[in-house]
Design an enzyme around this catalytic site. Structure first.
Site, PDB file in Angstrom:
ATOM      1  N   ARG A  82       0.809  -1.299   0.145  1.00 24.10           N
ATOM      2  CA  ARG A  82       0.145   0.040  -0.199  1.00 24.10           C
ATOM      3  C   ARG A  82       0.815   1.298  -0.087  1.00 24.10           C
ATOM      4  O   ARG A  82       0.992   1.868  -1.282  1.00 24.10           O
ATOM      5  CB  ARG A  82      -0.731  -0.162   1.200  1.00 24.10           C
ATOM      6  N   ASP A  83       1.352   1.552   1.201  1.00 24.50           N
ATOM      7  CA  ASP A  83       2.470   2.893   1.133  1.00 24.50           C
ATOM      8  C   ASP A  83       3.650   2.686   0.439  1.00 24.50           C
ATOM      9  O   ASP A  83       3.869   3.585  -0.407  1.00 24.50           O
ATOM     10  CB  ASP A  83       2.831   2.980   2.730  1.00 24.50           C
ATOM     11  N   HIS A 129       3.529   4.781  12.896  1.00 22.45           N
ATOM     12  CA  HIS A 129       3.573   4.582  11.237  1.00 22.45           C
ATOM     13  C   HIS A 129       4.740   5.897  11.213  1.00 22.45           C
ATOM     14  O   HIS A 129       4.488   6.992  10.641  1.00 22.45           O
ATOM     15  CB  HIS A 129       2.368   5.067  10.584  1.00 22.45           C
ATOM     16  N   HIS A 178       7.966   7.403   9.200  1.00 25.01           N
ATOM     17  CA  HIS A 178       8.681   7.480   8.103  1.00 25.01           C
ATOM     18  C   HIS A 178      10.221   7.826   8.119  1.00 25.01           C
ATOM     19  O   HIS A 178      10.637   8.384   9.204  1.00 25.01           O
ATOM     20  CB  HIS A 178       8.232   8.517   6.903  1.00 25.01           C
ATOM     21  N   CYS A 237       3.817   9.274   0.685  1.00 26.70           N
ATOM     22  CA  CYS A 237       2.597   9.910   0.393  1.00 26.70           C
ATOM     23  C   CYS A 237       2.609  10.703  -0.879  1.00 26.70           C
ATOM     24  O   CYS A 237       3.466  11.858  -0.857  1.00 26.70           O
ATOM     25  CB  CYS A 237       1.842  10.582   1.561  1.00 26.70           C
ATOM     26  N   ASN A 290       9.083   4.437   4.341  1.00 27.09           N
ATOM     27  CA  ASN A 290       8.578   4.116   5.552  1.00 27.09           C
ATOM     28  C   ASN A 290       9.919   3.600   6.374  1.00 27.09           C
ATOM     29  O   ASN A 290      10.826   3.385   5.645  1.00 27.09           O
ATOM     30  CB  ASN A 290       7.576   2.817   5.624  1.00 27.09           C
TER      31      ASN A 290
HETATM   32  N1  COA Z   1     -12.923   4.356  -4.875  1.00 25.59           N
HETATM   33  C1  COA Z   1     -12.846   4.513  -6.200  1.00 25.59           C
HETATM   34  N2  COA Z   1     -13.054   5.579  -6.510  1.00 25.59           N
HETATM   35  C2  COA Z   1     -13.605   6.390  -5.866  1.00 25.59           C
HETATM   36  C3  COA Z   1     -13.491   6.337  -4.454  1.00 25.59           C
HETATM   37  C4  COA Z   1     -13.125   5.289  -3.993  1.00 25.59           C
HETATM   38  N3  COA Z   1     -12.824   5.146  -2.587  1.00 25.59           N
HETATM   39  N4  COA Z   1     -13.879   7.792  -4.063  1.00 25.59           N
HETATM   40  C5  COA Z   1     -14.029   8.576  -5.116  1.00 25.59           C
HETATM   41  N5  COA Z   1     -13.994   7.816  -6.159  1.00 25.59           N
HETATM   42  C6  COA Z   1     -14.234   8.177  -7.690  1.00 25.59           C
HETATM   43  C7  COA Z   1     -15.716   8.861  -7.817  1.00 25.59           C
HETATM   44  O1  COA Z   1     -16.530   7.659  -7.903  1.00 25.59           O
HETATM   45  C8  COA Z   1     -15.745   9.746  -8.918  1.00 25.59           C
HETATM   46  O2  COA Z   1     -15.450   9.323  -9.987  1.00 25.59           O
HETATM   47  P1  COA Z   1     -15.918   9.707 -11.435  1.00 25.59           P
HETATM   48  O3  COA Z   1     -14.900  11.038 -11.749  1.00 25.59           O
HETATM   49  O4  COA Z   1     -15.502   8.490 -12.567  1.00 25.59           O
HETATM   50  O5  COA Z   1     -17.311  10.046 -11.135  1.00 25.59           O
HETATM   51  C9  COA Z   1     -14.173  10.409  -8.533  1.00 25.59           C
HETATM   52  O6  COA Z   1     -13.355   9.464  -7.769  1.00 25.59           O
HETATM   53  C10 COA Z   1     -14.213  11.707  -7.641  1.00 25.59           C
HETATM   54  O7  COA Z   1     -15.155  11.348  -6.510  1.00 25.59           O
HETATM   55  P2  COA Z   1     -14.902  12.192  -5.108  1.00 25.59           P
HETATM   56  O8  COA Z   1     -16.010  11.943  -4.327  1.00 25.59           O
HETATM   57  O9  COA Z   1     -15.464  13.793  -5.792  1.00 25.59           O
HETATM   58  O10 COA Z   1     -13.646  12.465  -4.857  1.00 25.59           O
HETATM   59  P3  COA Z   1     -12.578  13.583  -4.852  1.00 25.59           P
HETATM   60  O11 COA Z   1     -12.284  14.038  -6.429  1.00 25.59           O
HETATM   61  O12 COA Z   1     -12.866  14.622  -3.868  1.00 25.59           O
HETATM   62  O13 COA Z   1     -11.484  12.794  -4.121  1.00 25.59           O
HETATM   63  C11 COA Z   1     -10.805  11.042  -2.685  1.00 25.59           C
HETATM   64  C12 COA Z   1     -11.304  12.401  -2.833  1.00 25.59           C
HETATM   65  C13 COA Z   1     -10.536  10.909  -1.097  1.00 25.59           C
HETATM   66  C14 COA Z   1     -11.650  10.000  -3.304  1.00 25.59           C
HETATM   67  C15 COA Z   1      -9.276  11.029  -3.229  1.00 25.59           C
HETATM   68  O14 COA Z   1      -8.613  12.183  -2.893  1.00 25.59           O
HETATM   69  C16 COA Z   1      -8.498   9.908  -2.807  1.00 25.59           C
HETATM   70  O15 COA Z   1      -8.875   8.886  -3.178  1.00 25.59           O
HETATM   71  N6  COA Z   1      -7.410  10.076  -2.237  1.00 25.59           N
HETATM   72  C17 COA Z   1      -6.579   9.244  -1.456  1.00 25.59           C
HETATM   73  C18 COA Z   1      -5.059   9.809  -1.237  1.00 25.59           C
HETATM   74  C19 COA Z   1      -4.281   8.714  -0.798  1.00 25.59           C
HETATM   75  O16 COA Z   1      -4.476   7.400  -0.694  1.00 25.59           O
HETATM   76  N7  COA Z   1      -3.063   9.156  -0.286  1.00 25.59           N
HETATM   77  C20 COA Z   1      -2.011   8.196   0.330  1.00 25.59           C
HETATM   78  C21 COA Z   1      -2.325   7.776   1.340  1.00 25.59           C
HETATM   79  S1  COA Z   1      -1.842   8.696   2.794  1.00 25.59           S
HETATM   80 ZN    ZN Z   2       2.923   6.436   5.308  1.00 20.58          ZN
END
Ligand code: COA
Ligand code: ZN
Length: 305
Positions: free
Chosen positions: A14-15, A205, A207, A238, A247
């Site tokens: 994952r990370d 956790h 880094h 990240c 990490n």
């Molecule tokens: N899994 C799959 N797709 C997802 C989802 C999820 N958990 N959450 C949202 N989406 C999709 C929506 O279906 C939408 O798709 P579309 O454009 O095809 O309609 C799109 O993403 C935007 O959805 P929205 O709810 O408006 O999300 P957002 O654009 O505001 O993004 C997050 C918010 C949280 C989904 C996004 O920023 C994210 O996944 N961040 C993770 C960051 C991460 O993992 N960082 C490292 C770990 S620390």
């Molecule tokens: Zn981390």
């Protein structure tokens, strides 16, 4: 106070993989996780159910979770930012949902498009959705400092932890997202959390961005923390935190604890063998140290004179 047994959650898949630019084939992820399943780790964070636009390398989260062969004594964890992630993770029988939020609003907005308050509101709904189908943990990013805001006050983190505990979440992970924490700070915050919330499973956790990662793990262990996140080869970071790097390294952490006589439950040789496969998988070297130097009891051939 310091425990003789510690529990490691390996977050390589994952990370570690979320920040890799080149696509890692699903079968390769599954092969690595299957190898890790035989090493004695307590938990394996196998993927994240995030937006594939935000984290392209983990777009195959469902396939990974269904493709792996699960060891009965390992908990398989996935990182989850929102309700959609909970649905996806529950549909493939994830053992533990690791909800993620940021202690600092600027990192929360960059990483998740959410402030801490917005994340916490969602966590309440997400915890209800999980019900008794999966364990729930909350990871708090930037708990020791933020790349945009600098200092994150300990009181702010303690308030977030209190709200998480009130929701009935099983555990909390304090994340040093960009490796700014120092051992004194880590010991103080871990002690404060453990004292206020003895029923909450507390994980650190770290880094290793500034070379303080193992020292921070040691400081946490000295005040009673027994759960640690780490990644094979010291991969990780990240993508939405400027300056983020790996990490703490799983096999280096296991090596340190085993040298100290602290049981990790892990087979260090098996972890080292898995770590040796990483450069072939990701196309570059890793920061892991023991895999290069050998274990501390390594014996070199005597010089011939
Ligand atoms: N899994 C799959 N797709 C997802 C989802 C999820 N958990 N959450 C949202 N989406 C999709 C929506 O279906 C939408 O798709 P579309 O454009 O095809 O309609 C799109 O993403 C935007 O959805 P929205 O709810 O408006 O999300 P957002 O654009 O505001 O993004 C997050 C918010 C949280 C989904 C996004 O920023 C994210 O996944 N961040 C993770 C960051 C991460 O993992 N960082 C490292 C770990 S620390
Ligand atoms: Zn981390």
């Amino acid at each position: 106070m310091s425990a003789k047994r510690v529990y490691i959650n390996d977050v390589t898949a994952r990370d570690g993989f979320q920040i890799e630019k080149a696509w890692i084939p699903t079968d390769d992820k599954i092969t690595l996780i299957d190898a890790l399943s035989a090493t004695g780790l307590a938990k394996i964070e196998a993927t994240s159910f995030t937006s594939p636009k935000a984290i392209p390398n983990l777009a195959d989260a469902g396939e990974v979770m269904t493709g792996i062969t699960r060891a009965p004594d390992v908990d398989y964890v996935a990182l989850i930012p929102n309700e959609k992630g909970v649905e996806r993770a529950l549909s493939v029988g994830t053992d533990e949902l690791n909800f993620v939020m940021s202690a600092s609003d600027s990192h929360g907005r960059a990483n998740l498009r959410m402030t801490a308050d917005q994340s916490l509101e969602r966590f309440a709904r997400m915890t209800e959705m999980a019900g008794n189908q999966a364990r729930v943990n909350a990871s708090i990013s930037t708990a020791f400092g933020c790349p945009f805001e600098g200092i994150v006050p300990a009181d702010r983190v303690l308030e977030i932890v209190a709200r998480v505990a009130d929701m009935g979440i099983d555990g909390v992970t304090l994340c040093d997202t960009t490796g700014v924490a120092n051992p004194v700070q880590v010991a103080a915050l871990c002690e404060a959390v453990a004292e206020r919330h003895p029923a909450l499973d507390l994980t650190l956790h770290p880094h290793d961005t500034r070379g303080m990662g193992l020292a921070n793990a040691l400081a946490a262990w000295q005040v009673g923390v027994t759960r640690f996140d780490a990644a094979l080869g010291g991969l990780g970071g990240c993508p939405y935190a400027p300056g983020a790097s790996g990490n703490i390294c799983t096999e280096d952490l296991v090596h340190m604890f085993e040298c100290m006589g602290v049981d990790t439950g892990c087979d260090l040789d098996a972890l080292l063998a898995a770590s040796e496969t990483l450069p072939g998988l990701i196309g570059h070297d890793t920061p892991g140290q023991v895999v290069k130097a050998g274990k501390a009891d390594r014996r070199y051939p005597m010089p011939q004179v």
